[in-house]
Design an enzyme around this catalytic site. Sequence first.
Site, PDB file in Angstrom:
ATOM      1  CB  CYS A 132      -0.948  -0.051   1.192  1.00 12.81           C
ATOM      2  SG  CYS A 132      -1.982   1.380   1.301  1.00 12.81           S
ATOM      3  CG  ASP A 179      -7.341  -1.831  -4.179  1.00 15.85           C
ATOM      4  OD1 ASP A 179      -7.938  -0.915  -3.585  1.00 15.85           O
ATOM      5  OD2 ASP A 179      -6.150  -2.118  -3.992  1.00 15.85           O
ATOM      6  CG  HIS A 212      -6.086  -1.848  -0.571  1.00 18.92           C
ATOM      7  ND1 HIS A 212      -5.415  -1.292  -1.630  1.00 18.92           N
ATOM      8  CD2 HIS A 212      -5.402  -1.497   0.533  1.00 18.92           C
ATOM      9  CE1 HIS A 212      -4.377  -0.612  -1.178  1.00 18.92           C
ATOM     10  NE2 HIS A 212      -4.341  -0.726   0.138  1.00 18.92           N
TER      11      HIS A 212
END
Length: 245
Positions: A132, A179, A212
């Site tokens: 991330c 995501d 995600h």
Amino acid sequence: MANESRPCPCDIGDRFDYGGRGQEVQVEHIKAYVCKPPASADKAVIVIHDIFGWQLPNTRYMADMLAANGYIAICPDFFVGQEAWKPSNDWASFDDWLKTRNAGKIDKEVDVILKYLREQCGAKKIGVIGFCWGGAAVQHLMLKNPHLKTGVSLYGVIKFFEDRSSLLHPTFFIFAEKDEYIPLEQVTLLEQKLKQNCKVDYEVKIYSGQTHGFVHRKKEDINPQDKPYIEEGRKDMINWLNKYL
């Protein structure tokens, strides 16, 4: 970002109840978690944490997994003592919080860690992975740092570096199909730019049905439908590192 009420591309997901097999060290001005493989090794991987910081058990679990696969793994505190984001924080304050934690401004810390890995750990070949916020940091380093051999960016927020795609080193990009923070159009655009500008090996892979954070923030045992993808993502990451380190 994609979801205005939740501007951050992160949900803590399943927080692992995991203590870690490594140890915490002080490297100049940086605290870091280090895990070494059972046999001596000259290959190392820098693990760049997400917004939840260097102490998140999930990230240490990934560092230990790298060590079990023969790598010296180090997860430094790239926020350098500043507080990590907490799930209880108010998302409205996220943009202000992020201003002092720029994924493109970690070069000084990376240089310190590279020196430590070479001089204290005997590492000759060094790669980097990141999740991330850390995935965006990997993109930055792959565009800029000549001393790293390869990188794996896991659901790295593309928008931080969307204008640049001339990578210096082989880079593997892992994305999740569902995501909600990194739309597939952004991924497609990234692929087009890499195709046009990139002179080194790269791969962009989208994992079907995943969300995600799936590689390091989902527990396989309580997400049986996702287990094959979690395992595949981890295996692909290790295979890429094995190939280029």
